[in-house]
Write a protein that holds these residues in place. Sequence first.
Motif, mmCIF file in Angstrom:
data_model
loop_
_atom_site.group_PDB
_atom_site.id
_atom_site.type_symbol
_atom_site.label_atom_id
_atom_site.label_comp_id
_atom_site.label_asym_id
_atom_site.label_seq_id
_atom_site.Cartn_x
_atom_site.Cartn_y
_atom_site.Cartn_z
ATOM 1 N N THR A 2 -46.602 19.137 -0.498
ATOM 2 C CA THR A 2 -45.387 19.162 -1.308
ATOM 3 C C THR A 2 -45.641 18.485 -2.645
ATOM 4 O O THR A 2 -46.459 17.558 -2.761
ATOM 5 C CB THR A 2 -44.248 18.432 -0.582
ATOM 6 N N LEU A 3 -44.952 18.943 -3.650
ATOM 7 C CA LEU A 3 -45.071 18.351 -4.978
ATOM 8 C C LEU A 3 -44.268 17.056 -5.037
ATOM 9 O O LEU A 3 -43.200 16.958 -4.431
ATOM 10 C CB LEU A 3 -44.567 19.322 -6.042
ATOM 11 N N PRO A 4 -44.748 16.060 -5.773
ATOM 12 C CA PRO A 4 -43.981 14.812 -5.885
ATOM 13 C C PRO A 4 -42.684 15.034 -6.647
ATOM 14 O O PRO A 4 -42.604 15.886 -7.523
ATOM 15 C CB PRO A 4 -44.916 13.887 -6.639
ATOM 16 N N ASN A 5 -41.681 14.276 -6.305
ATOM 17 C CA ASN A 5 -40.376 14.387 -6.933
ATOM 18 C C ASN A 5 -40.249 13.266 -7.971
ATOM 19 O O ASN A 5 -40.017 12.107 -7.628
ATOM 20 C CB ASN A 5 -39.280 14.273 -5.873
ATOM 21 N N TYR A 6 -40.427 13.613 -9.245
ATOM 22 C CA TYR A 6 -40.349 12.620 -10.314
ATOM 23 C C TYR A 6 -38.935 12.540 -10.849
ATOM 24 O O TYR A 6 -38.222 13.543 -10.930
ATOM 25 C CB TYR A 6 -41.292 12.971 -11.460
ATOM 26 N N ARG A 7 -38.539 11.346 -11.250
ATOM 27 C CA ARG A 7 -37.235 11.152 -11.871
ATOM 28 C C ARG A 7 -37.472 10.750 -13.329
ATOM 29 O O ARG A 7 -37.901 9.639 -13.612
ATOM 30 C CB ARG A 7 -36.446 10.067 -11.162
ATOM 31 N N TYR A 8 -37.203 11.662 -14.225
ATOM 32 C CA TYR A 8 -37.409 11.410 -15.644
ATOM 33 C C TYR A 8 -36.134 10.888 -16.276
ATOM 34 O O TYR A 8 -35.030 11.192 -15.832
ATOM 35 C CB TYR A 8 -37.840 12.691 -16.359
ATOM 36 N N GLU A 9 -36.314 10.123 -17.362
ATOM 37 C CA GLU A 9 -35.155 9.652 -18.105
ATOM 38 C C GLU A 9 -34.645 10.764 -19.007
ATOM 39 O O GLU A 9 -35.354 11.721 -19.298
ATOM 40 C CB GLU A 9 -35.538 8.443 -18.965
ATOM 41 N N GLN A 10 -33.436 10.608 -19.482
ATOM 42 C CA GLN A 10 -32.880 11.592 -20.397
ATOM 43 C C GLN A 10 -33.641 11.548 -21.706
ATOM 44 O O GLN A 10 -34.132 10.491 -22.135
ATOM 45 C CB GLN A 10 -31.417 11.309 -20.659
ATOM 46 N N LEU A 11 -33.764 12.706 -22.358
ATOM 47 C CA LEU A 11 -34.444 12.783 -23.640
ATOM 48 C C LEU A 11 -33.634 12.054 -24.708
ATOM 49 O O LEU A 11 -32.403 12.063 -24.692
ATOM 50 C CB LEU A 11 -34.651 14.235 -24.046
ATOM 51 N N GLU A 12 -34.347 11.432 -25.648
ATOM 52 C CA GLU A 12 -33.700 10.726 -26.738
ATOM 53 C C GLU A 12 -34.041 11.420 -28.042
ATOM 54 O O GLU A 12 -35.073 12.072 -28.158
ATOM 55 C CB GLU A 12 -34.200 9.279 -26.807
ATOM 56 N N THR A 13 -33.189 11.249 -29.031
ATOM 57 C CA THR A 13 -33.510 11.781 -30.346
ATOM 58 C C THR A 13 -34.578 10.905 -30.979
ATOM 59 O O THR A 13 -34.785 9.751 -30.594
ATOM 60 C CB THR A 13 -32.264 11.808 -31.250
#
Length: 76
Positions: A2-13
């Motif tokens: 299974t692929l790892p489940n990453y939690r990314y932060e929201q994109l910033e300007t």
Amino acid sequence: MTLPNYRYEQLETFGSSFTGARRWNYSSLQFVERLNGRAAMLGFTVGVVIEYITGLSITGQLRSVLSWYLSLGIET
């Protein structure tokens, strides 16, 4: 597999991370600035000590290191 489940932060300007109100951002920038300041003080102190030992000014030290490096003749 299974692929790892990453939690990314929201994109910033662009540039908003330097002016944002995030607490972790302020503390990380504070640590980096303190580290850079200490490295600069250490480098200046070493330059002055070597100037005292060798008699070469800081620019003379840089010139001698540069000429030594260029005399190695390393080809890429």
